[in-house]
Structures are given as C-alpha cells and as structure tokens.
Design an enzyme around this catalytic site. Structure first.
Site, PDB file in Angstrom:
ATOM      1  N   ASP A   8      61.966  20.271  25.756  1.00  0.00           N
ATOM      2  CA  ASP A   8      62.018  19.617  24.075  1.00  0.00           C
ATOM      3  C   ASP A   8      61.848  18.272  24.566  1.00  0.00           C
ATOM      4  OD1 ASP A   8      62.543  18.606  21.974  1.00  0.00           O
ATOM      5  OD2 ASP A   8      64.642  18.392  22.333  1.00  0.00           O
ATOM      6  N   GLU A  10      62.100  13.779  23.884  1.00  0.00           N
ATOM      7  CA  GLU A  10      62.641  12.931  23.080  1.00  0.00           C
ATOM      8  C   GLU A  10      61.862  11.838  23.442  1.00  0.00           C
ATOM      9  OE1 GLU A  10      64.440  13.053  20.313  1.00  0.00           O
ATOM     10  OE2 GLU A  10      65.802  14.692  20.346  1.00  0.00           O
ATOM     11  N   GLU A  53      63.870   2.489  14.518  1.00  0.00           N
ATOM     12  CA  GLU A  53      64.512   4.173  13.831  1.00  0.00           C
ATOM     13  C   GLU A  53      63.964   5.003  14.764  1.00  0.00           C
ATOM     14  OE1 GLU A  53      59.956   1.819  13.912  1.00  0.00           O
ATOM     15  OE2 GLU A  53      62.153   1.421  13.946  1.00  0.00           O
ATOM     16  N   HIS A  58      67.683   9.578  18.027  1.00  0.00           N
ATOM     17  CA  HIS A  58      68.099  10.137  19.129  1.00  0.00           C
ATOM     18  C   HIS A  58      69.385   9.599  19.693  1.00  0.00           C
ATOM     19  CE1 HIS A  58      65.902   7.055  20.646  1.00  0.00           C
ATOM     20  NE2 HIS A  58      64.920   8.211  20.470  1.00  0.00           N
ATOM     21  N   HIS A 152      69.628  13.512  17.601  1.00  0.00           N
ATOM     22  CA  HIS A 152      68.945  15.026  18.510  1.00  0.00           C
ATOM     23  C   HIS A 152      69.083  14.356  19.996  1.00  0.00           C
ATOM     24  CE1 HIS A 152      65.524  15.733  15.142  1.00  0.00           C
ATOM     25  NE2 HIS A 152      66.489  15.322  13.990  1.00  0.00           N
ATOM     26  N   ASP A 157      69.360  20.604  22.083  1.00  0.00           N
ATOM     27  CA  ASP A 157      68.493  21.097  20.644  1.00  0.00           C
ATOM     28  C   ASP A 157      68.064  22.168  21.831  1.00  0.00           C
ATOM     29  OD1 ASP A 157      68.624  19.073  18.901  1.00  0.00           O
ATOM     30  OD2 ASP A 157      67.409  18.183  19.095  1.00  0.00           O
TER      31      ASP A 157
END
Length: 231
Positions: A8, A10, A53, A58, A152, A157
């Site tokens: 994963d 970010e 934003e 995260h 997140h 995750d």
C-alpha cells in the site's frame, strides 16, 4: 511455496501525472497467502508540499517527513524486498501507477501490472456484487477489528488487507501463519523480519501403572450397570 507481496502507498494526492508523489510505502510478505511477519515500511520525502486535503486522509504532514529518505534512496531496497512475485493491493492501478512513476523518476524499470497485479477491489466486487468494496466495509463484513484505524496508515492498512485477502480467497483459520506475528526482530532500512518459531516434538504417552489401573477398575465397579461391561 508461493511468495507474494501485499502493499500500500500513501501519497500527496491522486495523480502522479500532475506531480503528486509517494510519501509512505508498506509491503508485507505472504507465503502461501499468509503473512510471514517480514515487512518493508518507510516514510519518503516527496520533495514537494503535502496539500491539507491529503493530510486529512493519512495524517502525514511535511514536518513528519523531515530527514526521511528520497524514493531514489530506498528504491533498490524496495525492489529487493518485493522480488518478482505477485503484488496484491486494494485498488491496485492506483498504487502501481504511483510506484511506477517513482521508479521511472529514479531510473529503475517499472513493475509490469498485467503479469504481477492482484486487485482486491476487483475480487471483492466479484464476490459481493453491488456491495461496498472499500477496506472498512470489507473488514466489517468479515469481522476484522478496525479499532486501531483512524486516518489511513499504509502499514496498518496492509495488515488489515492481509486478513481481508485471506477471506476473499476462501478463508483460513486465523493463527495458522508460519509463526507468531508478535515475535519479530528488526533490521536496518525499514525491513523487519520475524524470528522463526520451532515446534516441539510430540512425546508418546507412557502406559498407565498398576496403581492407575486399580483406581480405574475401582471407578468402573462404582458405576451402576455400565453399558461397556455388557456382552
């Protein structure tokens, strides 16, 4: 033995083509679809700002990445960890696009999506047509604990997705991994490896002694008309 990598990212935004960059990478090693405890996790300096934003999603700010390595500094270590196996991600096109943009910028060969990608979003939509396929919804569907999930986080995750993935491919009894996930030892560069756990050999049960046999006979004689003494 089949090795695959669940991963994963970010990022600073939604599209690397418009200048967005990777700021966190997490990858878990799976063997025969179960976590081994080996993982790769690193925060990356994106060499740009992080829009508010994106931070809302995260929780990572530019201050959190001060002194962190550039992607080019960790590219080879990441490639060594993932090897050449299948790569599993939730909404795989997003993560592959970002990783490949970073690899290209660092002068490395991109990952081949067609031969390597497994997208758990597609798997979930096939298994549960018309139902939500986001990670939170799937965790709730499978009874996977979400209590630690706020914003997140790539590593958390991945761990959640590993449990979801097992359920999507048919489910296996939890706790049957290669070893205990809590027994880990760390190495440098964001890669951690778990210590191997060795099992004990089963010992044969010794035959009962005379005193034990006598007590057993006495117990049987105290029962009224036991069926196992009938002819």
């Amino acid at each position: 033995m089949t090795r695959s990598i669940l991963f994963d990212t970010e990022t600073t935004g939604l599209d690397p083509d418009t200048g967005d960059r990777v700021i966190e990478i997490a990858a878990l090693e799976l063997v025969n679809d179960l976590r081994t405890g080996n993982y790769f996790h690193v925060l990356v300096n994106p060499e740009r700002d992080i829009p508010p934003e994106a931070t809302k999603v995260h929780g990572i700010t530019l201050a959190d990445l001060e002194g962190k390595p550039l992607f080019a500094d960790i590219a080879d270590e990441f490639l060594a960890f993932i090897g050449d196996g299948k790569m599993i991600a939730h909404n795989a096109p997003f993560d592959f696009k970002f990783i490949n943009a970073e690899l290209k910028r660092a002068g490395r060969e991109p990952l081949d999506y067609e031969s390597r990608a497994i997208d758990t979003v597609i798997m979930a939509r096939k298994k549960f047509p018309g139902m939500p396929a986001n990670l939170d919804a799937l965790c709730r569907r499978f009874g996977i604990d979400l209590s630690e999930r706020g914003t997140h986080n790539a590593l958390l995750d991945c761990r959640l997705l590993a449990d979801v993935y097992v359920e999507l491919i048919g489910g296996r009894q939890r706790g049957l991994g290669l070893s205990n996930d809590r027994q880990q030892s760390s190495t440098s560069g964001g890669v951690r490896k778990r210590k191997a756990v060795t099992g004990r050999k089963a010992r044969p049960m010794p035959p009962p002694d005379e005193a034990t046999l006598a007590r057993h006979a006495e117990f049987l004689n105290s029962l009224s008309d036991p069926i196992w003494l009938k002819e």
